[in-house]
Write a protein that holds these residues in place. Structure first.
Motif, PDB file in Angstrom:
ATOM      1  N   PRO A 251      26.214   6.288   2.732  1.00 24.70           N
ATOM      2  CA  PRO A 251      26.637   7.591   2.187  1.00 24.70           C
ATOM      3  C   PRO A 251      25.494   8.337   1.509  1.00 24.70           C
ATOM      4  CG  PRO A 251      28.219   5.875   1.630  1.00 24.70           C
ATOM      5  CD  PRO A 251      27.027   5.185   2.207  1.00 24.70           C
ATOM      6  N   TRP A 252      24.678   7.630   0.732  1.00 27.57           N
ATOM      7  CA  TRP A 252      23.533   8.249   0.053  1.00 27.57           C
ATOM      8  C   TRP A 252      22.555   8.828   1.070  1.00 27.57           C
ATOM      9  CZ3 TRP A 252      18.268   7.671   0.038  1.00 27.57           C
ATOM     10  CH2 TRP A 252      17.555   8.180  -1.057  1.00 27.57           C
ATOM     11  N   LEU A 253      22.222   8.045   2.092  1.00 24.36           N
ATOM     12  CA  LEU A 253      21.241   8.465   3.086  1.00 24.36           C
ATOM     13  C   LEU A 253      21.766   9.618   3.933  1.00 24.36           C
ATOM     14  CD1 LEU A 253      18.475   7.895   4.352  1.00 24.36           C
ATOM     15  CD2 LEU A 253      19.598   6.266   5.892  1.00 24.36           C
ATOM     16  N   PHE A 254      23.023   9.521   4.369  1.00 22.79           N
ATOM     17  CA  PHE A 254      23.581  10.562   5.228  1.00 22.79           C
ATOM     18  C   PHE A 254      23.688  11.884   4.467  1.00 22.79           C
ATOM     19  CE2 PHE A 254      26.658  12.659   7.982  1.00 22.79           C
ATOM     20  CZ  PHE A 254      26.233  12.250   9.235  1.00 22.79           C
ATOM     21  N   SER A 255      24.077  11.830   3.190  1.00 20.60           N
ATOM     22  CA  SER A 255      24.166  13.032   2.379  1.00 20.60           C
ATOM     23  C   SER A 255      22.801  13.673   2.191  1.00 20.60           C
ATOM     24  CB  SER A 255      24.783  12.689   1.022  1.00 20.60           C
ATOM     25  OG  SER A 255      24.865  13.835   0.212  1.00 20.60           O
ATOM     26  N   CYS A 256      21.782  12.839   1.946  1.00 22.12           N
ATOM     27  CA  CYS A 256      20.421  13.351   1.771  1.00 22.12           C
ATOM     28  C   CYS A 256      19.927  14.033   3.042  1.00 22.12           C
ATOM     29  CB  CYS A 256      19.499  12.194   1.376  1.00 22.12           C
ATOM     30  SG  CYS A 256      17.792  12.696   1.047  1.00 22.12           S
ATOM     31  N   VAL A 257      20.209  13.428   4.191  1.00 25.27           N
ATOM     32  CA  VAL A 257      19.799  14.013   5.474  1.00 25.27           C
ATOM     33  C   VAL A 257      20.482  15.360   5.693  1.00 25.27           C
ATOM     34  CG1 VAL A 257      19.937  13.723   7.982  1.00 25.27           C
ATOM     35  CG2 VAL A 257      19.208  11.816   6.547  1.00 25.27           C
ATOM     36  N   MET A 258      21.769  15.461   5.324  1.00 29.47           N
ATOM     37  CA  MET A 258      22.496  16.724   5.500  1.00 29.47           C
ATOM     38  C   MET A 258      21.910  17.819   4.614  1.00 29.47           C
ATOM     39  SD  MET A 258      26.521  15.615   5.849  1.00 29.47           S
ATOM     40  CE  MET A 258      27.037  17.282   6.264  1.00 29.47           C
ATOM     41  N   ASP A 259      21.572  17.489   3.370  1.00 31.56           N
ATOM     42  CA  ASP A 259      20.993  18.493   2.475  1.00 31.56           C
ATOM     43  C   ASP A 259      19.635  18.973   2.989  1.00 31.56           C
ATOM     44  OD1 ASP A 259      22.889  18.974   0.525  1.00 31.56           O
ATOM     45  OD2 ASP A 259      22.306  17.255  -0.683  1.00 31.56           O
ATOM     46  N   ILE A 260      18.802  18.049   3.419  1.00 33.87           N
ATOM     47  CA  ILE A 260      17.474  18.421   3.933  1.00 33.87           C
ATOM     48  C   ILE A 260      17.612  19.230   5.218  1.00 33.87           C
ATOM     49  CG2 ILE A 260      15.309  17.519   4.848  1.00 33.87           C
ATOM     50  CD1 ILE A 260      15.607  15.166   2.925  1.00 33.87           C
ATOM     51  N   THR A 261      18.538  18.828   6.093  1.00 34.39           N
ATOM     52  CA  THR A 261      18.760  19.560   7.342  1.00 34.39           C
ATOM     53  C   THR A 261      19.220  20.984   7.065  1.00 34.39           C
ATOM     54  OG1 THR A 261      19.378  17.503   8.466  1.00 34.39           O
ATOM     55  CG2 THR A 261      20.042  19.559   9.512  1.00 34.39           C
ATOM     56  N   SER A 262      20.126  21.143   6.109  1.00 39.25           N
ATOM     57  CA  SER A 262      20.610  22.475   5.771  1.00 39.25           C
ATOM     58  C   SER A 262      19.470  23.370   5.292  1.00 39.25           C
ATOM     59  CB  SER A 262      21.685  22.362   4.679  1.00 39.25           C
ATOM     60  OG  SER A 262      22.071  23.625   4.220  1.00 39.25           O
ATOM     61  N   LEU A 263      18.601  22.835   4.450  1.00 37.81           N
ATOM     62  CA  LEU A 263      17.473  23.626   3.948  1.00 37.81           C
ATOM     63  C   LEU A 263      16.487  23.952   5.060  1.00 37.81           C
ATOM     64  CD1 LEU A 263      16.869  21.786   0.550  1.00 37.81           C
ATOM     65  CD2 LEU A 263      17.667  24.135   0.840  1.00 37.81           C
ATOM     66  N   CYS A 264      16.248  23.020   5.957  1.00 40.88           N
ATOM     67  CA  CYS A 264      15.319  23.271   7.066  1.00 40.88           C
ATOM     68  C   CYS A 264      15.860  24.328   8.019  1.00 40.88           C
ATOM     69  CB  CYS A 264      15.036  21.977   7.816  1.00 40.88           C
ATOM     70  SG  CYS A 264      14.070  20.771   6.876  1.00 40.88           S
ATOM     71  N   LEU A 265      17.158  24.298   8.304  1.00 39.34           N
ATOM     72  CA  LEU A 265      17.757  25.269   9.223  1.00 39.34           C
ATOM     73  C   LEU A 265      17.767  26.680   8.648  1.00 39.34           C
ATOM     74  CD1 LEU A 265      20.802  23.265  10.673  1.00 39.34           C
ATOM     75  CD2 LEU A 265      18.643  23.802  11.813  1.00 39.34           C
TER      76      LEU A 265
END
Length: 343
Positions: A251-265
């Motif tokens: 959960p920690w890793l998947f949430s972090c990936v989603m936040d970073i992906t959102s900022l990159c997009l």
């Protein structure tokens, strides 16, 4: 009879807020400060402290609305959108208190039920604002506290709106110059209403620019996807927690990936308005919270943070009074979901 009494009390309160904004601001600050003083004083101090803090934030929101009405500032968005934004702001302000209160009464099961319900409600409201009202990149909270100083100047200008309609040669003079000293003084006719009166001279700067309402940027498909990822991330995180457990890294890793992906997009923010750029900077800075979120905090950050706080508390004079309560409160603060995971 009761309705008339309540209406009378409300009207008196509105008048007192409008006439004494500085005093009201001091009371708000004192109320908010008392929430920190209460913490650790009794068995239910954490719940009581959050109740006082949430009440102080709701008080600020209500007083801001009263002051806006007093200076005739009308929201630049549709009434239904404004109501949704205020409801979402209220949820942001009370979520921590509700989580702690429900945990106290109904335990962990009740706590996670109410956390899920609040996050689901927030996601629905944000999607309504994003898709139906085209609100663009939404800040947290949607309605931040007003700048009271700018509001007071705006109130001063509203008193001159009627004068602006008069011919140029019939407008009353705002200032005059003393013959001997050359000092600039304000005329009595230029004095604003009592609740927004200051000792400063009428300013030439454009207050409307400082309170400018920026139209939400039109988001392309990529940015709409990025904002959608940001909105759904809390729900995905809670779903993963329910499946994998709170000690799992997924959960920690998947949430972090989603936040970073959102900022990159989101791409280059140069085309966005100033408020939206500020919100993206806040989201970028909030990635630091992942250092305080379990299980990363439990395994790596906790010992280092506590050691640093103790070192500062022992070595820097006067810091112990501030940092020792923080060290004691940190374990409780770190376990509250909405402190660290709320958007």
């Amino acid at each position: 009879m009761m309705a008339e009494l309540l209406q009378n009390v409300c009207s008196k309160y509105k008048k007192s807020v409008s006439c004494n904004p500085d005093l009201v601001g001091q009371i708000e600050s004192l109320f908010r400060l008392s929430s920190y003083i209460i913490a650790g004083r009794c068995n239910d101090s954490q719940v009581l402290s959050e109740l006082v803090y949430s009440a102080s934030r709701l008080m600020i929101l209500m007083n801001d609305m009263i002051l806006q009405q007093a200076v005739k500032i009308v929201p630049k968005v549709p009434l239904s959108q404004d109501r949704l934004m205020r409801l979402l702001t209220v949820l942001e302000y009370i979520e921590v208190f509700v989580e702690l209160a429900v945990k106290k009464m109904w335990g962990e099961v009740g706590r996670w039920i109410v956390v899920t319900v609040i996050q689901l409600a927030k996601a629905v409201l944000r999607f309504l604002l994003l898709i139906w009202y085209q609100a663009g990149i939404q800040p947290t909270p949607p309605i931040p506290p007003l700048d009271r100083e700018i509001l007071k100047r705006s109130g001063k200008q509203t008193d001159l709106l009627v004068e602006d309609l008069l011919p140029e040669n019939s407008k009353p003079q705002e200032t005059f110059v003393l013959k001997r000293s050359g000092k600039v003084m304000r005329t009595l006719t230029a004095a604003p209403r009592s609740f927004c009166r200051t000792w400063t001279l009428p300013e030439q700067d454009d207050v409307e620019n400082k309170m400018e309402y920026y139209q939400p940027s039109e988001l392309c498909r990529m940015r709409m996807l990025a904002e959608g990822i940001h909105i759904t991330r809390p729900l995905v995180h809670i779903l993963y927690l329910s499946i994998k457990g709170q000690k799992s890294w997924k959960p920690w890793l998947f949430s972090c990936v989603m936040d970073i992906t959102s900022l990159c997009l989101m791409g280059d923010p140069v085309e966005l308005n100033p408020h939206e750029r500020t919100e993206l900077r806040r989201r970028t800075f909030s990635l630091v919270y992942y250092l305080l979120r379990s299980p990363f905090y439990d395994r790596f950050s906790q010992a280092k943070i506590v050691f640093l706080l103790k070192l500062l508390s022992d070595q820097v004079p006067g810091m112990g009074h501030l940092l020792k309560p923080l060290i004691e409160y940190l374990p409780y603060w770190q376990k509250v979901y909405f402190y660290l995971w709320s958007t």
